[in-house]
Design an enzyme around this catalytic site. Structure first.
Site, PDB file in Angstrom:
ATOM      1  N   HIS A   1      50.707 -20.770  43.656  1.00  0.00           N
ATOM      2  CA  HIS A   1      51.576 -20.581  42.487  1.00  0.00           C
ATOM      3  C   HIS A   1      52.912 -21.245  42.822  1.00  0.00           C
ATOM      4  O   HIS A   1      53.326 -21.239  43.986  1.00  0.00           O
ATOM      5  CB  HIS A   1      51.915 -19.114  42.225  1.00  0.00           C
ATOM      6  CG  HIS A   1      50.774 -18.202  41.971  1.00  0.00           C
ATOM      7  ND1 HIS A   1      50.041 -17.634  42.967  1.00  0.00           N
ATOM      8  CD2 HIS A   1      50.253 -17.712  40.824  1.00  0.00           C
ATOM      9  CE1 HIS A   1      49.117 -16.834  42.452  1.00  0.00           C
ATOM     10  NE2 HIS A   1      49.217 -16.861  41.143  1.00  0.00           N
ATOM     11  N   ASP A  30      55.053 -19.014  45.008  1.00  0.00           N
ATOM     12  CA  ASP A  30      54.685 -18.674  46.398  1.00  0.00           C
ATOM     13  C   ASP A  30      55.209 -19.736  47.342  1.00  0.00           C
ATOM     14  O   ASP A  30      55.600 -19.433  48.461  1.00  0.00           O
ATOM     15  CB  ASP A  30      53.176 -18.679  46.730  1.00  0.00           C
ATOM     16  CG  ASP A  30      52.246 -18.290  45.642  1.00  0.00           C
ATOM     17  OD1 ASP A  30      52.564 -17.324  44.951  1.00  0.00           O
ATOM     18  OD2 ASP A  30      51.188 -18.935  45.512  1.00  0.00           O
TER      19      ASP A  30
END
Ligand code: XLS
Ligand code: NI
Ligand code: NI
Length: 436
Positions: free
Chosen positions: A100, A103
């Site tokens: 993501h 992240d």
């Protein structure tokens, strides 16, 4: 400096090995049904659990020991972590990874700052991809952690949340494209509702349909031809998620005319939460040409939430591989370990044990599924079971040449149906056990 000095590249040592840091089944160059194991399985490591999971739970603080972390949320720490991630994946021998936006890089004080942070880390990811040959399976945007998405992203009652989500997906898709990502995933983290008393379902779903069309338009604009995937999940975080299972997702995609570009990313634990088996979800998607990729993990049948454990059950992996082989494999998809080590497994080495076990479980599942198919008994049983459709009245119905009238005439003359034959479930379950 190495983050895992005690680990060398994980090797295949064969089924007799007792080394927990060796593969017993995953032999990447072994050819099965005309493709290598590496090509069949396309293993992928997830960034969020493996490099951002800290062991926090609602009752306690983080437990994970990660010596490479400097304790800050800086871009520098994120870049350093990215290099550690590539050392891990290289030693493991995983050909892909997934992330993501939030992240890999810290969210900034503003959208512009978040974009810039992402660009800085993406430069490192790109360098590491080139150095190692590891590729991006898919990218995605986190549209669920920030409080601005409390009511949803594309399905929020707040139009600004939709706009912010669009800006975030635009950027995440662009970096996925830049990194050569093979797919782009939409998991509707908060696309659902807690109570219908405050919810306009029709409007929310229409907005989600519009959002996906905008995503397609943008991908065409930037030349991103990767596959789009929706990931079904029935509950958690919201009480009801719109993408609740494969059937609901396919219905959404058909209703909003999105089936051409979209496929599904099917996750085991989500299937369980939806009250289905993974095999059911894969078969149902595959039968309609909607199979895209899988998030490989497993739940705990005693617990009603997404525990995201590493898959070790050979029955499960054999069933998954039977379905994948049946529908011609994953193509641009992969076996993506959306799984996390337990809070108590807090040492870096546990990340290796977990992935080695998951990869081996899938390799073994692949070998079992291929053996079942080679012998052909199961397949033949199913074929025979439907043989009444191969000729006579069955063939007439299938070819569209029958009507209620013709079938009434047929049955009036015949009087009673041809006798039914046993489904032989127990015999077939025993047959599967012969291979395991
Ligand atoms: C959460 C989902 C998530 C997606 C990516 O349950 O599995 O991790 O795979 O957003
Ligand atoms: Ni997932
Ligand atoms: Ni999940």
């Amino acid at each position: 400096m190495s983050a895992f000095p005690e680990v060398n590249k994980i090797q295949y040592e064969g089924p007799d090995s007792k080394n927990p840091l060796a593969f017993r089944w995953y032999n990447e160059d072994e050819v099965i049904e005309g493709k290598t194991m590496k090509e069949h399985l396309r293993f992928s490591v997830v960034y969020w659990h493996t490099f951002r999971g800290n062991g926090l739970d609602p009752f306690g603080s983080p437990t994970m020991v990660r010596p490479w972390e400097d304790g800050t949320d800086s871009v520098e720490n994120a870049c350093n972590r990215a290099r550690v991630a590539f050392e891990f994946m290289e030693k493991l021998g995983a050909p892909f990874y997934a992330f993501h936006d939030r992240d890999v890089a810290p969210e900034g004080e503003s959208l512009a700052q978040s974009h810039a942070n992402l660009d800085a880390v993406v430069a490192v990811l790109k360098e590491e991809q080139e150095r190692t040959g590891i590729k991006l399976l898919w990218g995605t945007a986190n549209l669920f952690s920030n409080p601005r998405f409390m009511h949803g992203a594309s399905t929020s009652c707040n139009a600004d949340a939709f706009a912010y989500a669009a800006a975030q997906v635009k950027k995440a898709m662009e970096v996925t494209h830049e990194l050569g990502g093979e797919s782009y995933v939409f998991w509707g983290g908060r696309e659902g509702y807690q109570t219908l008393y405050n919810t306009d379902i029709k409007r929310e779903l229409d907005h989600m349909g519009q959002f996906m069309h905008m995503a397609i338009d943008h991908s065409n604009k930037i030349g991103f031809t990767g596959q789009f995937l929706i990931e079904p999940k029935p509950k958690e975080p919201t009480k009801h998620q719109y993408d609740s299972d494969v059937a609901a997702c396919i219905n959404f995609l058909r209703n909003y005319d999105l089936t051409e570009r979209f496929r599904l990313n099917i996750e085991t634990n989500h299937a369980t939460l939806a009250g289905h088996t993974m095999m059911h979800e894969l078969d149902y998607a595959g039968a309609q040409g909607m199979l895209g990729s899988i998030d490989a993990n497993t739940g705990d049948l005693m617990l009603g939430w997404d525990t995201d454990q590493f898959p070790t059950d050979i029955y499960l992996t054999a069933q998954v591989m039977l379905m994948l082989l049946k529908y011609g494999g994953l193509n641009q998809g992969g076996v993506n370990f959306d799984a996390k080590v337990r809070r108590e497994s807090f040492e870096p080495i546990d990340l290796f044990y977990a992935h080695v076990g998951g990869m081996d479980a899938f390799a073994r599942g692949l070998k079992i599924a291929a053996a079942i198919r080679e012998e052909g008994e199961l397949c033949q049983f199913v074929k025979d079971r439907y043989s009444s459709w191969d000729s006579g009245v069955g063939a007439e119905i299938e070819s569209g040449n029958a009507s209620f009238e013709s079938l009434e005439a047929y049955m009036l003359e015949k009087g009673e149906i041809t006798e039914n034959v046993s489904g032989r479930q127990e015999m077939l379950e025993n047959l599967i056990n012969r291979y395991i």
